[in-house]
Every structure is written in C-alpha cells, then in structure tokens.
Design a protein around this motif. Structure first.
Motif, mmCIF file in Angstrom:
data_model
loop_
_atom_site.group_PDB
_atom_site.id
_atom_site.type_symbol
_atom_site.label_atom_id
_atom_site.label_comp_id
_atom_site.label_asym_id
_atom_site.label_seq_id
_atom_site.Cartn_x
_atom_site.Cartn_y
_atom_site.Cartn_z
ATOM 1 N N LYS A 63 41.181 28.753 -11.863
ATOM 2 C CA LYS A 63 41.462 28.084 -13.145
ATOM 3 C C LYS A 63 40.404 27.019 -13.396
ATOM 4 O O LYS A 63 39.931 26.851 -14.523
ATOM 5 C CB LYS A 63 42.836 27.404 -13.096
ATOM 6 N N LEU A 64 40.029 26.308 -12.336
ATOM 7 C CA LEU A 64 39.005 25.291 -12.498
ATOM 8 C C LEU A 64 37.674 25.936 -12.837
ATOM 9 O O LEU A 64 36.889 25.396 -13.615
ATOM 10 C CB LEU A 64 38.879 24.462 -11.206
ATOM 11 N N ALA A 94 32.895 23.226 -24.286
ATOM 12 C CA ALA A 94 32.766 22.905 -25.712
ATOM 13 C C ALA A 94 34.131 22.883 -26.375
ATOM 14 O O ALA A 94 34.458 21.994 -27.153
ATOM 15 C CB ALA A 94 31.848 23.920 -26.384
ATOM 16 N N ASP A 95 34.975 23.880 -26.045
ATOM 17 C CA ASP A 95 36.319 23.915 -26.623
ATOM 18 C C ASP A 95 37.097 22.670 -26.232
ATOM 19 O O ASP A 95 37.804 22.094 -27.049
ATOM 20 C CB ASP A 95 37.093 25.145 -26.115
ATOM 21 N N ALA A 133 35.974 19.853 -25.590
ATOM 22 C CA ALA A 133 35.485 18.666 -26.298
ATOM 23 C C ALA A 133 36.196 18.538 -27.634
ATOM 24 O O ALA A 133 36.748 17.502 -27.960
ATOM 25 C CB ALA A 133 33.978 18.772 -26.504
ATOM 26 N N GLY A 134 36.229 19.670 -28.366
ATOM 27 C CA GLY A 134 37.026 19.703 -29.596
ATOM 28 C C GLY A 134 36.589 18.673 -30.628
ATOM 29 O O GLY A 134 35.594 17.974 -30.442
ATOM 30 N N PRO A 135 37.310 18.616 -31.695
ATOM 31 C CA PRO A 135 36.980 17.630 -32.729
ATOM 32 C C PRO A 135 37.281 16.231 -32.224
ATOM 33 O O PRO A 135 38.166 16.064 -31.380
ATOM 34 C CB PRO A 135 37.892 18.012 -33.899
ATOM 35 N N GLU A 170 40.482 13.140 -29.047
ATOM 36 C CA GLU A 170 40.330 12.247 -27.897
ATOM 37 C C GLU A 170 41.414 11.191 -27.849
ATOM 38 O O GLU A 170 41.723 10.654 -26.816
ATOM 39 C CB GLU A 170 38.971 11.541 -27.960
ATOM 40 N N PRO A 212 47.393 12.563 -23.174
ATOM 41 C CA PRO A 212 47.352 13.832 -22.430
ATOM 42 C C PRO A 212 48.762 14.400 -22.281
ATOM 43 O O PRO A 212 49.737 13.657 -22.236
ATOM 44 C CB PRO A 212 46.785 13.437 -21.066
ATOM 45 N N ARG A 213 48.829 15.738 -22.240
ATOM 46 C CA ARG A 213 50.136 16.374 -22.127
ATOM 47 C C ARG A 213 50.297 16.921 -20.710
ATOM 48 O O ARG A 213 49.651 17.886 -20.349
ATOM 49 C CB ARG A 213 50.249 17.532 -23.123
ATOM 50 N N PRO A 214 51.125 16.280 -19.910
ATOM 51 C CA PRO A 214 51.277 16.773 -18.530
ATOM 52 C C PRO A 214 52.039 18.089 -18.475
ATOM 53 O O PRO A 214 52.975 18.291 -19.244
ATOM 54 C CB PRO A 214 52.093 15.659 -17.845
ATOM 55 N N GLU A 215 51.589 18.981 -17.598
ATOM 56 C CA GLU A 215 52.284 20.261 -17.418
ATOM 57 C C GLU A 215 53.309 20.167 -16.295
ATOM 58 O O GLU A 215 54.123 21.041 -16.124
ATOM 59 C CB GLU A 215 51.289 21.356 -17.032
ATOM 60 N N VAL A 216 53.208 19.117 -15.522
ATOM 61 C CA VAL A 216 54.073 19.034 -14.336
ATOM 62 C C VAL A 216 55.014 17.856 -14.484
ATOM 63 O O VAL A 216 54.576 16.768 -14.743
ATOM 64 C CB VAL A 216 53.246 18.852 -13.049
ATOM 65 N N PHE A 246 46.848 19.429 -14.135
ATOM 66 C CA PHE A 246 48.262 19.513 -14.472
ATOM 67 C C PHE A 246 48.697 18.468 -15.482
ATOM 68 O O PHE A 246 49.708 18.620 -16.146
ATOM 69 C CB PHE A 246 49.119 19.407 -13.206
ATOM 70 N N PHE A 247 47.934 17.386 -15.600
ATOM 71 C CA PHE A 247 48.305 16.385 -16.611
ATOM 72 C C PHE A 247 47.456 16.513 -17.865
ATOM 73 O O PHE A 247 47.471 15.628 -18.712
ATOM 74 C CB PHE A 247 48.168 14.972 -16.024
ATOM 75 N N GLY A 248 46.699 17.597 -17.952
ATOM 76 C CA GLY A 248 45.922 17.834 -19.162
ATOM 77 C C GLY A 248 44.884 16.758 -19.412
ATOM 78 O O GLY A 248 44.667 16.347 -20.546
ATOM 79 N N PRO A 271 27.777 20.721 -27.519
ATOM 80 C CA PRO A 271 26.497 21.348 -27.926
ATOM 81 C C PRO A 271 26.438 21.364 -29.456
ATOM 82 O O PRO A 271 27.423 21.714 -30.115
ATOM 83 C CB PRO A 271 26.599 22.758 -27.339
#
Lengths: 303, 298, 409
Positions: free
Chosen positions: A275-276, A286-287, A289-291, A295, A299-303, C245-247, C394
């Motif tokens: 996954k990493l 790049a994705d 980074a996004g618009p 920023e 952050p949305r934690p998954e755990v 895991f914390f995005g 980029p």
C-alpha cells in the motif's frame, strides 16, 4: 490365669455376680488386670448402660481405679468404635477418655487380634510391666507400623498393578486394592503379619476387600469404604528414572497458532508495504497533493 | 555545534565502551575459598545399591508430598527427576557393552561459589551457615533466574502452585542445627553417601582413589568443578554419563561478575555517562536557543 | 514542546478498536487464570526452560521494539538533529507503552509477584553481582522517565481543559518540565543504554548452557547495537502506519534519514557478530545446518537483506521500501533475541519447550492492548508531530490546468 469376673462368661448373675466382682477387687487390689470391652456411653450422665443401678462410667472408673493394669480391647473400648459413629446418640467413647489420667493400654481393631491382647497380658503376668505404648496407648509391637508397610500385596502397589473395579481381571489376580479405597496406608495394625484365628488371609485384604482402617478413630466408620486416602509414609517403588528423563510438553495446537500469528504478521506487513508502494508512485503523489483547499481539512483516521 | 557533537561522541564512546564491556579477561584466578566449617556429602557410586532409602528419608525429613512424576496415578512415589516435590533422587545410568551401569544420587551440589546466589537479585539464595546454600522465602520474587544460572539445573520451581516456592536440597540444615546429620546420609544402609566436613570428605575421597585406583575414574568430582562444590562424587563410570557436566575450574558465572564489577564499581561509569550527557544536552539547548534568537532577530 | 503536534481526533470506538479490545479481553482472561491456578497450568514453561515466551518476547523483544524513544533521543537531543523532532513524541509514546507492557509482563511471569515491591526498596539486600537486578531497577526507573517525557503532551491538552484547576496545574507543570526535562532526557538515554546491554549480559550467566553460536562476551554490545537499530526500525514502522491509517501525509523524507542511519548500524552488528564467531572459532557451527545454525544464518540473512535494501538513496526515499526494510530489521532483531533466550539455551537434551496456547494468547492480547492505548492517546492528545509540507504538485501544461480547475472548481 484366673478370670475372676466376666459379664458374658459368668454362670452367675445378679447379686452373686456383683459380690464376686467386689470380692475379686478386694482380694487382688493393685494386682489384677482390668479389661474393658465395648464403648462406654457418657451422654445424659451415662444412663444408656447401667448394670445393677450403676452407670458403665462409674463401674469402669471404680474397677479401673484399683487395677494393676487396664486394657481396653477392641476399637469400641479404645476410642468408641461403631457406637461412636455419627450421630453418636449415646455419647459413646473409649475407655481412655473416661479414665482420664490413667494409663490405658488400647488394643483397637474391629475385631482386634486376640494375640495382641494376649501379648500384653502375658508380659504383665510374667514381668509386671507393660509394653512400650504410642501416644494412643497402643503397644508398638503390634501397632507400630501401617498395614501398607507389611502388606502382602505391596509388590503390586510398587509395580503399579491395581484393582480398578471389583471383579475385574486385576481383582482376580490379587492386585493392590489402593484405588478401591484401601486404608492400609494410614492404618496402624499388624493384620498383615499376624493371622486372625491362626488362619492365613483371614482379614479384609486377604479375601480381596480393601482394609477399612478399623483400628483408626479418624478412618473407621467415618471415611467411606471405597474412598481413596493419602499415603502416610511414601516409599519408592522398583523403578529408576534415567539420568536425563525427557520432560516438557510441546503442544501441536500452540505450535499451529504461533505459526498462524507469525504468518499473519508477515502477510499484513507485506500488504501494508505494498500500500505504501502504491502511495509512493508519482501520480499518486500528485493526486494526494490535490487542490490547495484540501490541506486545511482535518485528517480522517481509518483506525 | 561541531565541537559539542564531537565531544558528545567522544564522551559517549568512552563511557559507553566501559559500560558495555568487551572481552572479559579471565585472568589467573584463585579458586573460591571454602568456608572453614564447610560441610557436605560424599557419594560413591561403587557402594550405592539403589535402595532409595535416601529418597524416602529426604521426603520425610523435609515433609515433601509424594511424587508420582514417573507415572502419574500409576506409581505413588516415583520421581522422574528433582522437582518441586523431590529434593533428592536416585537415577539409573543404564550401561552398555563398554560401560557398566551405575546409580546416581542427584541433589544440590552446594557450590563454593554458587551461580544461583550470584544470580539472585535480593539474595534469597545465599551461602549461609556451614556453606550450605539455602533459600529465604521473603526475599524471593520467583523470577527463576537461578534456574537459568545453575550449571547443574538444581533449583526447582513450584509450577503447580498459585503461590509458588523454589525447592532444592538444603543439606537438612534444620537437622544440622539440632546436631543431627542430613537424612539421606543417615538412612543409607551402605554408607554410599556420607556426611562430613568438606576437608574430611575430600581427604577420604582421595584415600579411596589412592587405595583402589582400578575401581574409580581417577577424579573427585566437585573438588574444583565450577570453582568447587561441597557435595563430592566418586564414580566407576565417566561423570558425564551420570549427568554431571564437564566444567572448568572457574565458576560458570565468572564472566558476568567481571562485567558487573567493571560497570558498577561505585556506579562510576553510569554517573560519568550521565554527567557527560547532561553537559551535551545543555550545550545543545543553548546552541538551539541561540539559533532561534538569531532567527527571530530582525 | 512539540511544535505542530495535534491530537488526531476522530471516533474512538471504531470497528478495528473493538476487534482489538476483544483480543485484549481474551488475553486478560488468561492472565486472571494464571493468577488463580499458577504458571504450570497456563504456561508450558518447566524447570529446564524456566523462561519462555513472556520473557523472550514481551520483555526482551518488546522493549527493543520500544527503543524508538531511545534511538530518537540520541539523534535529536544528543546529536542535535532537530529536524527529526516531529517524530519524537510518538516514538516516546510507543516506548512508554512498550516498556509498561514489558513491566506488566514481568509481573505476570515471576512466581512470587507480591514481593516484587522489595526489589527497588530493599537497598541493603541488593546483590551487585546480579545482572537481573540492574535490568529490573533500570526498567522500573525508565518506565517512570518515559512517561514523564511524554507528559507534556497530556499537559498541553490540559491547558485547554474545561476545569480551571486542570488548566492551572497543566500550566505549572509545563513550566517545570520546560526547565527540568533535560535531566529526564539524560536519564532517558542513560537507562536504556544500561539495561538494553544488560539484557544481553543476562544470558552470560548461563555459561556453557548457552550455545556457542550465541554465548559471547560481546552479548551486551550486540544487544545494544541491535536495539538501536530496532528503535529506528520501529519508528519507521510506527510512523508509516500512523500516517497511513490516520490519513496523514507520511514523513518519508525524515524516515529516509533514519533509514540512512540504520545501514551502518546493521553493518556494525553483522560485522561484530561475524567477527566474534570467527575469533572464537565458532564459524563451523554456523554451517552445521542443524536448527540452530539455520536460525543463526537466518539472522544474518535478514540483517544483510535489510541493509542491502536501504543502500541506495532512491530506495531509502520510497515508503514501501522503508517499511519492508524496517520490518526485516525488526524481524532480525527479534529473531536474534528469541534465539539468544530460547533457541540457544541448552538445559539438557531431555528438556522440550514451546510456548503454550495460554502464553501466546496473553502475548497477543497484551500487544492488542498496547495498540488500543496508543490509538486512544494519539487521538486525544497532541502526540503525532506536524505533517510534512505537501509534495510539490507537478505543474500541468496549459489545457490540462484549465480542465483541472474546471473539475475541482
């Protein structure tokens, strides 16, 4: 040897018997042997056994007081026997408890071996002394060892050959009766070396039934017949352990679980690293980074 | 920052290498001295008949429970090895065409420099009166480091109990205090195991070796093994076959002791290291503050 | 103060949390059983193998995994590499949890646990020859130290608490800590140096009962070097997983720096280990290809592969490679410790041991519990350091730029 008074064997009865008793006591004061047989009821001032208007307690104390030696024969007289079993409605006890303070030789057994009694009487008659007694008054020559130490079936005990159930093959072959409740390991008596009535094997183990500890107050009529008890003085059998005896268990289940856990860790670790890897690719970066506005989002934690 | 880093690394290297230690130099070392009143046992395999009277006597004298480890539920006093219910055991070495069979009496060796005592954190296992190694319950936390340390594998742990103890032969010190002798030596019908002062037992062992050189392996086991023990062995078969490990003359825990002494001589090294660290940290913090100040200055 | 550290926030009772809690609960049930019926019934340890999984993993390996705080303290505070500072607090948390669980596991493993309080207080009974005493005292002290090192995170949150006395207490505490933490940090470096090397010295006492492939006077040094490596490795693993895991954006650059430091550590370990085997004439044993030789070779293999993976700069900057190499290096260190404490120990050929199901369940349960507490604390308190700056986008060419702007609006 002169049997001057015996309640069961006398031809006489009533006042004549009483008179004979008194006369014998006076004639041989300090020299006669007083033998007590049977338990003495003590409850309700001892009314449950009375002879000629006197309680057994009084009679015992009276006769014993002027005796040269007092012998209690049988478990009943030694510590109360069957009548003293729960609930003991009459308060039956043995002679030593009633005759506190005097030396009472006890010959427990149900029945007791007559030769044990005879040995004490002969010693007293011949030498005027009593044999060495243990703290319960039992002569050591007869009650110094447990049945277990001299049992004819001991070799079977040492070799691990036991009767598991009455009537099984082991029982037919005469194996050790420990597992079906033999009280031999805690019972002091000499039944295994001194035959009853001069007949060999004329005792419980000899006929294939476990010893029930008839001499012991804490066992007989208290511990159930076929309940196994602890061994008082263990002695080792004929086997020898090797110099390096294999010990320690390895559980196949635990081994399997350990394997699974390790495998899961390895697998999860590798999956995580993939996954990493994916996140590492330049397009992914790049994705990510996004618009610019993204920023500021938390952050949305998954755990 | 360059200077402080160099100083830091230098200081660390010095203190660290002292703290961590390299090759422990085992210089010529004299054997540990036996206490003058040291007592022990001498067991002679050529006299033992394997009657196990000593096993029974030990069990009775120490109030131990019967041990059915050999065959649970099958045999009632058949220890497989020393364990939480057995402080003394007779084992059998089954011989072959070249080597005769032999019995082997196993119990604590009461070493002159016991590894268990060296390992024990609070000194629960310690060499006490007459050089007997005894266990004190109130100082033991049950960590079992002594079991790791003992080269003979003697201390046993009460695995079956929720409130366990450590169990091993203590040479019946409770009987010795009453002027009696260990129960095993008293019970032995052939004086295969005898009790006495270490000096006397060693002399007797050497006498037997000299008088009957063909009978024995020419060595008294325990004279110098692992620094020497108070329980000595004479045997007609190689000692290795009896389960007695081949050890050098220095105690097995010697390297550790050397290391610990070097580190902990008055806690010098740790304190020195701590001091060096504090210096480095202070310097770094000052440097960091100066950097921040220079950044903030207009 | 850790500039930029914020609580991660978010729900606590997530599905993974509940799953971990269930696993931890089972572990605690077995722990209760252990106290009720004793070690013999719940573990497979015996008089031959007196120390088993709980010592080999929970204490010895677990504390090595928890050496992130130690390794980073060396890097950030002693060697003054301030740029790694954002990683420090979460590493300290991992250390705090790891050492606390290790301490708890010791309480589980010792037989007469009710007397353990005597160890730090019965000074007149201390046996200076006992390595275990030193380990015990150092670990006890370090657990205190590491929670103090972590406490600023709690007090920073406390500064904004609802209750005024909590706010006052937090302010005062932070002032004291600001001045005094330096003494604690120094201890936080000294204590692990002492006890991690002593964890190696522990097995020296076994003498000939430890297989020659592992028994060496260099045990303390080897344990110390490997724990440093494992500390950095643990930081890489923990940081990567936390970011994922914390995005959050991963600290790939910083972790690359750690990966660079790890390579010489791995090299040093392998060189000393191999050189020691050579000097003691134990090399033939390494190639005997019995179980012990294979495991020793595997140790070397894992170390070499992990190091090789991180040799090039590009490799070090890839998150996936960082993580894999770190896992291999942690595996190498763990294997080395398992081998030293269990595989190499030779109480005699008659003894067998493999951890029982109970031991495994407790170990897994305690690890689950550790993760649980980590999750709760990281979400509630400012522990995870500031995210790194976003990667440079980029610059797309003209038409694509317009299209993108249209799509995202």
């Amino acid at each position: 040897m002169s049997l001057d008074y015996s309640e069961t064997l006398f031809a006489a009865a009533g006042h004549q018997a009483e008179a004979a008793l008194k006369a014998a006591m006076t004639r041989n004061a300090g020299k006669y042997v007083c033998v007590i047989e049977g338990a003495i009821p003590t409850k309700d001032d001892g009314v449950y056994c009375m002879i000629g208007g006197r309680t057994a307690v009084d009679i015992a104390r009276d006769v014993a007081s002027r005796a040269g030696a007092v012998i209690a024969i049988g478990s009943c007289a030694s510590w109360g026997g069957i009548p003293s079993a729960d609930p003991n409605p009459t308060g039956a006890t043995g002679a030593p408890q009633v005759l506190q303070g005097s030396t009472v030789v006890t010959i427990p057994g149900c029945p007791p071996n007559p030769y044990n009694f005879l040995g004490v009487v002969l010693q007293y008659a011949a030498f005027g002394t009593l044999p060495t007694l243990d703290r319960l008054g039992r002569p050591l020559f007869a009650y110094g060892r447990t049945i277990h130490e001299h049992c004819p079936r001991r070799a079977h005990f040492d070799a691990g050959r036991f009767v598991e159930e009455f009537g099984d093959e082991g029982h037919r072959l005469g194996y050790c009766l420990y597992k079906v409740g033999c009280k031999g390991p805690q019972t002091f008596a000499n039944c295994s070396t001194l035959a009853f009535g001069e007949v060999n094997d004329c005792w419980p183990i000899g006929i294939g039934h476990p010893c029930f500890g008839c001499t012991e107050q804490s066992i007989a009529f208290r511990v159930p017949l076929h309940t196994t008890i602890d061994i008082l003085r263990p002695t080792p059998p004929d086997t020898y352990p090797p110099v390096r005896a294999p010990q320690g268990t390895v559980s196949p289940l635990a081994t399997g679980v350990a394997g699974l856990v390790t495998g899961a860790l390895v697998g999860a670790g590798y999956a995580m690293s993939r996954k990493l890897d994916a996140a590492d690719r330049p397009e992914a970066k790049a994705d990510a980074a996004g618009p610019p506005s993204r920023e500021d989002e938390p952050p949305r934690p998954e755990v | 920052m360059g200077i402080s880093r160099r100083t830091a690394l230098k200081g660390l290297a010095v203190a660290g290498s002292v703290a961590v230690g390299g090759r422990a130099r085992a210089a010529e070392r004299t054997l540990p001295a036996a206490p003058p009143d040291a007592v022990g046992l001498l067991y002679d395999t050529t006299r033992c008949i394997g009657c196990k009277a000593c096993v029974v006597a030990c069990s009775e004298a120490n109030n131990l429970e019967p041990d059915d480890a050999y065959w649970p539920g099958g045999l009632y006093q058949a220890p497989l090895d020393l364990n939480e219910r057995t402080k003394n055991v007779i084992k059998l070495f089954k011989g072959d065409d070249e080597t005769p069979s032999s019995f082997m009496k196993a119990q604590c060796m009461h070493c002159l420099d016991p590894a268990c005592a060296a390992a024990c954190m609070l000194g629960a296992f310690k060499k006490r009166e007459f050089g007997i190694v005894t266990w004190q319950a109130d100082l033991c936390i049950g960590c079992r480091y002594c079991q790791i340390a003992c080269p003979y594998g003697i201390p046993k742990f009460e695995w079956s109990k929720a409130l366990p103890k450590m169990v091993k032969c203590e040479l019946c010190s409770h009987r010795i205090a009453q002027g009696r002798i260990p129960a095993c030596a008293e019970a032995c019908p052939r004086e295969a195991v005898i009790y006495g002062t270490r000096v006397a037992l060693l002399a007797e062992a050497k006498r037997r070796l000299a008088a009957y050189p063909d009978r024995y392996v020419p060595k008294v086991y325990g004279e110098s093994e692992g620094g020497g023990t108070q329980c000595l062995y004479l045997s007609h078969v190689p000692f290795e076959k009896l389960g007695l490990p081949t050890l050098s003359d220095s105690p097995t825990h010697d390297p550790v002791r050397t290391l610990q002494h070097r580190i902990n001589k008055g806690f010098f090294a740790p304190v020195a290291l701590y001091g060096a660290l504090a210096v480095v940290l202070f310097r770094n913090r000052k440097a960091g503050a100066a950097e921040r100040a220079s950044e903030e200055a207009p | 103060m850790s500039v930029g550290a914020v609580p991660v926030g978010g729900r606590i009772l997530t599905k993974p949390f509940k799953a971990l809690a269930a696993v931890a609960a089972v572990g605690f049930a077995v722990i209760a059983l252990r106290f009720a019926v004793g070690l013999g019934a719940t573990t497979a340890m015996n008089d031959g193998y007196a120390w088993g999984l709980w010592i080999a993993y929970d204490v010895v390996t677990g504390t090595a995994f928890a050496c992130g705080g130690y390794a980073l303290a060396l890097l950030v505070y002693i060697m003054n590499r301030g740029r790694y500072h954002p990683l420090v607090r979460s590493a300290i948390l991992t250390s705090a949890m790891g050492y606390s669980i290790a301490g708890f596991s010791v309480m589980l493993d010792i037989g007469r646990w009710w007397g353990a309080w005597k160890v730090p207080f019965f000074v007149w009974r201390w046996n200076p020859n006992s390595v275990l005493l030193e380990v015990a005292l150092c670990i006890m002290a370090y657990v205190v130290v590491v929670w103090i090192e972590l406490s600023p995170a709690f007090f920073e949150r406390g500064r904004t608490a609802a209750l005024p006395w909590v706010r006052r207490l937090s302010e005062r505490a932070l002032v004291i800590l600001d001045r005094g933490l330096i003494w604690i940090v120094a201890l936080g470096f000294l204590l692990p140096t002492m006890h991690q090397s002593s964890l190696g010295s522990l097995m020296l006492i076994a003498g000939p009962r430890l297989h020659p492939l592992w028994q060496t006077p260099f045990l303390p040094l080897l344990f110390l070097i490997s724990c440093l490596g494992m500390g950095f490795g643990a930081v890489i693993v923990e940081s990567s997983m936390a970011s994922r895991f914390f995005g959050r954006r991963p600290h790939t650059q910083m972790l690359a720096g750690l990966a660079a430091i790890v390579v010489p550590i791995l090299l040093a370990f392998a060189a000393i280990r191999f050189g020691d085997l050579m000097a003691r004439g134990a090399l033939p044993l390494l190639f005997a290809f019995d179980l012990r030789s294979v495991l020793a070779l595997l140790e070397f293999g894992l170390v070499v592969v992990a190091g090789a993976m991180l040799v090039t700069r590009t490799a070090r900057h890839r998150a996936g490679t960082q993580f894999r190499a770190a896992m291999l290096l942690l595996a190498a260190g763990a294997l080395y410790r398992f081998d030293t404490y269990l595989v190499a120990f030779q109480p005699g050929p008659q003894w067998s041991y493999f951890p029982s199901l109970g031991e495994i369940v407790v170990t897994v349960g305690l690890v689950a519990f550790e993760v649980l507490v980590y999750l709760v604390l990281v979400k509630q308190f400012p522990i995870l350091g500031a995210q790194p700056a976003p990667p440079q986008r980029p610059r797309p060419s003209g038409i694509a730029r317009v299209e993108r702007a249209g799509v995202t609006g």
